[in-house]
Design a protein around this motif. Structure first.
Motif, PDB file in Angstrom:
ATOM      1  N   ILE A 233     -12.855   4.918  -5.772  1.00 28.39           N
ATOM      2  CA  ILE A 233     -11.903   4.648  -6.864  1.00 28.39           C
ATOM      3  C   ILE A 233     -11.924   3.166  -7.247  1.00 28.39           C
ATOM      4  N   GLY A 234     -12.220   2.312  -6.257  1.00 28.82           N
ATOM      5  CA  GLY A 234     -12.237   0.864  -6.495  1.00 28.82           C
ATOM      6  C   GLY A 234     -13.235   0.457  -7.572  1.00 28.82           C
ATOM      7  N   VAL A 235     -14.333   1.187  -7.674  1.00 34.75           N
ATOM      8  CA  VAL A 235     -15.349   0.871  -8.684  1.00 34.75           C
ATOM      9  C   VAL A 235     -14.727   1.025 -10.077  1.00 34.75           C
ATOM     10  N   PHE A 236     -13.985   2.113 -10.257  1.00 36.47           N
ATOM     11  CA  PHE A 236     -13.324   2.346 -11.554  1.00 36.47           C
ATOM     12  C   PHE A 236     -12.255   1.283 -11.823  1.00 36.47           C
ATOM     13  N   LEU A 237     -11.455   0.990 -10.804  1.00 37.10           N
ATOM     14  CA  LEU A 237     -10.323   0.085 -11.012  1.00 37.10           C
ATOM     15  C   LEU A 237     -10.791  -1.343 -11.295  1.00 37.10           C
ATOM     16  N   LYS A 238     -11.905  -1.709 -10.664  1.00 38.38           N
ATOM     17  CA  LYS A 238     -12.477  -3.041 -10.905  1.00 38.38           C
ATOM     18  C   LYS A 238     -12.962  -3.154 -12.345  1.00 38.38           C
ATOM     19  N   GLU A 239     -13.681  -2.136 -12.751  1.00 47.71           N
ATOM     20  CA  GLU A 239     -14.224  -2.133 -14.110  1.00 47.71           C
ATOM     21  C   GLU A 239     -13.085  -2.151 -15.141  1.00 47.71           C
ATOM     22  N   LEU A 240     -12.070  -1.333 -14.881  1.00 47.35           N
ATOM     23  CA  LEU A 240     -10.901  -1.271 -15.765  1.00 47.35           C
ATOM     24  C   LEU A 240     -10.306  -2.669 -15.961  1.00 47.35           C
ATOM     25  N   ASP A 265      -4.757  -4.796   0.403  1.00 49.09           N
ATOM     26  CA  ASP A 265      -5.488  -5.965  -0.057  1.00 49.09           C
ATOM     27  C   ASP A 265      -6.328  -5.655  -1.298  1.00 49.09           C
ATOM     28  N   GLU A 266      -7.003  -4.505  -1.278  1.00 56.06           N
ATOM     29  CA  GLU A 266      -7.843  -4.140  -2.425  1.00 56.06           C
ATOM     30  C   GLU A 266      -7.009  -3.966  -3.698  1.00 56.06           C
ATOM     31  N   TYR A 267      -5.767  -3.514  -3.511  1.00 54.58           N
ATOM     32  CA  TYR A 267      -4.924  -3.238  -4.671  1.00 54.58           C
ATOM     33  C   TYR A 267      -4.167  -4.455  -5.167  1.00 54.58           C
ATOM     34  N   ILE A 268      -3.585  -5.223  -4.213  1.00 53.82           N
ATOM     35  CA  ILE A 268      -2.701  -6.319  -4.653  1.00 53.82           C
ATOM     36  C   ILE A 268      -3.031  -7.655  -3.992  1.00 53.82           C
ATOM     37  N   GLY A 269      -4.172  -7.753  -3.342  1.00 48.09           N
ATOM     38  CA  GLY A 269      -4.593  -9.039  -2.776  1.00 48.09           C
ATOM     39  C   GLY A 269      -4.945 -10.005  -3.907  1.00 48.09           C
ATOM     40  N   ASP A 270      -5.398 -11.205  -3.535  1.00 42.47           N
ATOM     41  CA  ASP A 270      -5.706 -12.237  -4.536  1.00 42.47           C
ATOM     42  C   ASP A 270      -6.635 -11.719  -5.621  1.00 42.47           C
ATOM     43  N   PHE A 274      -4.399  -4.965  -9.201  1.00 39.90           N
ATOM     44  CA  PHE A 274      -3.144  -5.062  -9.957  1.00 39.90           C
ATOM     45  C   PHE A 274      -2.295  -6.244  -9.486  1.00 39.90           C
ATOM     46  N   SER A 275      -1.320  -6.631 -10.327  1.00 37.70           N
ATOM     47  CA  SER A 275      -0.370  -7.670  -9.913  1.00 37.70           C
ATOM     48  C   SER A 275       0.493  -7.163  -8.762  1.00 37.70           C
ATOM     49  N   MET A 276       0.889  -5.901  -8.869  1.00 41.01           N
ATOM     50  CA  MET A 276       1.792  -5.332  -7.864  1.00 41.01           C
ATOM     51  C   MET A 276       1.744  -3.808  -7.954  1.00 41.01           C
ATOM     52  N   PHE A 309      11.330  -2.675   5.613  1.00 44.40           N
ATOM     53  CA  PHE A 309      10.707  -3.861   6.210  1.00 44.40           C
ATOM     54  C   PHE A 309       9.232  -3.639   6.527  1.00 44.40           C
ATOM     55  N   HIS A 310       8.885  -2.420   6.880  1.00 42.26           N
ATOM     56  CA  HIS A 310       7.456  -2.143   7.077  1.00 42.26           C
ATOM     57  C   HIS A 310       6.703  -2.432   5.776  1.00 42.26           C
ATOM     58  N   SER A 311       7.290  -1.968   4.687  1.00 41.05           N
ATOM     59  CA  SER A 311       6.686  -2.184   3.380  1.00 41.05           C
ATOM     60  C   SER A 311       6.648  -3.673   3.042  1.00 41.05           C
ATOM     61  N   GLN A 312       7.788  -4.348   3.185  1.00 38.07           N
ATOM     62  CA  GLN A 312       7.865  -5.770   2.832  1.00 38.07           C
ATOM     63  C   GLN A 312       6.873  -6.623   3.631  1.00 38.07           C
ATOM     64  N   LEU A 313       6.807  -6.362   4.933  1.00 38.20           N
ATOM     65  CA  LEU A 313       5.951  -7.209   5.765  1.00 38.20           C
ATOM     66  C   LEU A 313       4.477  -6.907   5.502  1.00 38.20           C
ATOM     67  N   SER A 314       4.159  -5.642   5.244  1.00 39.42           N
ATOM     68  CA  SER A 314       2.762  -5.299   4.946  1.00 39.42           C
ATOM     69  C   SER A 314       2.336  -5.938   3.627  1.00 39.42           C
ATOM     70  N   ILE A 315       3.235  -5.905   2.656  1.00 42.43           N
ATOM     71  CA  ILE A 315       2.902  -6.479   1.350  1.00 42.43           C
ATOM     72  C   ILE A 315       2.823  -8.009   1.447  1.00 42.43           C
ATOM     73  N   GLN A 316       3.759  -8.584   2.194  1.00 43.74           N
ATOM     74  CA  GLN A 316       3.763 -10.045   2.339  1.00 43.74           C
ATOM     75  C   GLN A 316       2.442 -10.561   2.900  1.00 43.74           C
ATOM     76  N   ASP A 317       1.839  -9.796   3.780  1.00 43.31           N
ATOM     77  CA  ASP A 317       0.563 -10.211   4.386  1.00 43.31           C
ATOM     78  C   ASP A 317      -0.541 -10.398   3.358  1.00 43.31           C
ATOM     79  N   VAL A 318      -0.501  -9.626   2.284  1.00 41.82           N
ATOM     80  CA  VAL A 318      -1.654  -9.645   1.385  1.00 41.82           C
ATOM     81  C   VAL A 318      -1.342 -10.023  -0.056  1.00 41.82           C
ATOM     82  N   GLY A 319      -0.139  -9.732  -0.535  1.00 42.12           N
ATOM     83  CA  GLY A 319       0.069  -9.954  -1.969  1.00 42.12           C
ATOM     84  C   GLY A 319       1.506  -9.789  -2.399  1.00 42.12           C
ATOM     85  N   TRP A 320       1.696  -9.066  -3.477  1.00 42.08           N
ATOM     86  CA  TRP A 320       2.990  -9.043  -4.160  1.00 42.08           C
ATOM     87  C   TRP A 320       3.480  -7.620  -4.348  1.00 42.08           C
ATOM     88  N   GLY A 321       4.804  -7.433  -4.373  1.00 46.44           N
ATOM     89  CA  GLY A 321       5.349  -6.088  -4.503  1.00 46.44           C
ATOM     90  C   GLY A 321       6.308  -5.949  -5.673  1.00 46.44           C
TER      91      GLY A 321
END
Ligand code: GLC
Ligand code: CA
Length: 560
Positions: A233-240, A265-270, A274-276, A309-321
């Motif tokens: 799916i990443g191939v499509f999302l990158k191209e998009l 990371d693939e979705y919301i990392g640097d 996506f932004s979030m 908090f599981h969600s917040q801490l996982s997201i904090q590690d890589v990007g934005w929510g």
């Protein structure tokens, strides 16, 4: 600290059919949104996300798009849209629109060509398969119930992850992808600031189309493992991204169920797609994980806070929510998160709404307010299944009846989770139809509009609306903006099961948010310099003991 405008923004979500009706035909419209820009400005939001307004037969209220380049006449015209964009710019409000890229409506001209002529080049814009005798290609269950396959003409069928009126687009076809990119660029050129991407993790299917062991009385199986976040799916999302919004600082927020935290990371990392993204782990806590028709699971505030908090801490590690309590697919939050006896106690309404608001609004991420949430709108009682509009509620009702439940019981099940709870018209005043329309509203107005409405609350300093304004002001204040937007999050007071508390820290500034999601009282040892927000008139602090008494549903924001 990487400053980006959409991290600092507060977003307001509009369900256009139910927001404000400018011409009294009973249906909210684009001119209605333009008329209410001063309201949105007063509240203090910077971005408005508008759910689909495209030409559509409205089988799924616009999430079935018949023409991505046209406005549905019920909402107005393209001129109305241009006018809205222009006016919004004057108010300094950005517009996000909804992109429905996983499927179109069966009334889209591509599908009409595809289904009527098997040699049409549009055939490959969708997922058609030959039927092997009577046997369907797979035993996958669509999200709204029944098989994902719908028979077309002689010995053929097409696939739909959602309703049969929402045939899935074939992302394997590069020509289809190019058409979508062109359309997205059309909207970017018009001046939208970004997009909410609908059901985007469904666009890639397991190309082997395997049959799986069934998991329900209907002989079918949930399609998560074969249609959600599939390899490749990443191939499509990158191209998009590269071919559209990647060329500017657009805001993109993806509805992305099925993405495990390890893959965030693939979705919301640097360099993410996506932004979030919206994380459903806590908002769907009350749903049974196997997607069965009965929604209630037993959950506690402790489960809720662990999920948050599981969600917040996982997201904090890589990007934005993206932070949210409600949206057009969810019941109203007060009804979802609190017990019936407290919900029915009118004295408590303000506290229930404001404690939830404080709890989510100051987490790390961009907050979204869903229309009506800011005045504490509530689930709506419907007296029969015919009063409902939502396709998924009707489907859920039928499945409940098939499983031998009485209609009364089935109606109760539907009530808990129906998407129509969040879709009843916005309650602007105590006038007829809540001031939403002078016509006949397309969906029942919640009878509580005489008490719960914008007009009452704008004029009342102690209302939930005013509390939301205070939260937004705090988030934007010179002193605390940076810590609230960019500060790190750390869970606090973990030992109190009914309290969701956390600290936000940046350099030498630290704030602590404490919210009591129960009717119990707690004494909590804590020291602080200043109290910057609370939902009671004062805070109950014992100086000598250095202890705060936290009353039922109390929320405080303290500066250390
Ligand atoms: C998303 C939308 C929902 C819609 C579905 C199909 O989940 O939020 O309202 O029914 O996608 O497009
Ligand atoms: Ca209208």
């Amino acid at each position: 600290m990487n400053r980006i405008w959409w991290k600092e923004a507060v977003v307001y979500q509009i369900y256009p059919k139910s927001f404000y009706d400018s011409n009294n035909d009973g249906i909210g419209d684009i001119k209605g949104i333009t008329k209410k820009l001063p309201y949105l400005k007063d509240l203090g939001v910077d971005v408005v996300w508008i759910c689909p307004f495209y030409k559509s037969p409205m089988k799924d209220n616009g999430y079935d798009v018949a023409d991505y380049y046209a406005i549905d006449p019920m909402f107005g015209t393209m001129d109305d849209m241009d006018e809205l964009l222009e006016n919004a710019r004057e108010y300094n409000i950005k517009i996000l629109i909804d992109l429905v890229l996983n499927h179109s409506s069966s009334e889209h001209k591509w599908f009409q060509e595809a289904i009527s002529d098997s040699s049409s080049s549009y055939r490959d814009y969708y997922i058609f398969k030959n039927l092997d005798g009577e046997k369907l290609p797979t035993n996958w269950r669509s999200i709204f119930g029944g098989s994902v396959w719908e028979r077309s003409e002689d010995n053929n069928c097409y696939m739909h992850v959602f309703d049969k009126s929402q045939p899935d687009l074939n992302w394997e076809n590069p020509k289809l992808r190019e058409e979508l990119y062109e359309m997205i660029n059309y909207w970017l050129d018009k001046g939208v600031a970004g997009f909410r991407l609908d059901a985007i993790t469904f666009i890639k299917k397991d190309q082997n189309y395997p049959c799986l062991p069934t998991d329900g009385e209907d002989g079918l199986v949930g399609l998560g493992s074969v249609c959600l976040n599939q390899k490749g799916i990443g191939v499509f999302l990158k191209e998009l991204k590269e071919k559209t919004y990647g060329r500017m600082e657009a805001m993109t927020v993806a509805e992305a169920p099925g993405v495990p935290y390890e893959q965030l990371d693939e979705y919301i990392g640097d360099d993410g797609h996506f932004s979030m993204i919206f994380d459903f782990s806590y908002s769907d806590l009350d749903l049974s994980p196997d997607g069965n028709w009965y929604p209630q699971t037993d959950w506690s505030v402790k489960d809720l806070k662990e999920a948050i908090f599981h969600s917040q801490l996982s997201i904090q590690d890589v990007g934005w929510g993206a932070l949210y309590l409600e949206n057009h697919d969810q019941p109203r939050s007060i009804d979802k998160y609190f017990r019936d006896e407290d919900c029915n106690n009118k004295e408590l309404s303000f506290y229930l709404g404001s404690v939830l608001a404080t709890m989510y609004f100051l987490l790390r991420g961009t907050p979204f307010i869903y229309q009506g949430e800011e005045i504490g709108m509530r689930n709506c009682p419907f007296s029969s299944i015919d009063e409902y509009n939502d396709v998924s509620s009707k489907d859920q009702f039928e499945r409940a009846i098939c499983a031998g439940i009485t209609p009364e019981e089935a109606l109760k099940v539907v009530y808990r989770r129906s998407r129509d709870n969040g879709r009843t018209p916005m309650q602007w005043s105590d006038c007829e139809n809540g001031g939403f329309t002078h016509g006949k509203p397309w969906l029942k107005v919640n009878p509580n509009y005489r008490e719960i409405n914008v007009k009452n609350q704008i004029n009342d300093e102690n209302s939930l609306y005013q509390y939301y304004k205070k939260l937004i002001k705090l988030r934007k204040s010179i002193s605390y903006k940076d810590v609230i937007v960019y500060g790190a999050i750390e869970p606090a007071l973990k030992e109190y099961d009914n309290i969701v508390a956390y600290s936000r820290k940046l350099n030498d500034i630290e704030i602590t948010v404490i919210t009591n999601l129960s009717s119990k009282q707690y004494n909590i040892p804590i020291e602080y310099k200043e109290n910057v927000l609370s939902n009671y008139m004062d805070i109950d602090y014992n100086q000598s003991k250095k202890e705060i008494t936290l009353r039922p549903y109390e929320a405080v924001v303290l500066v250390k």
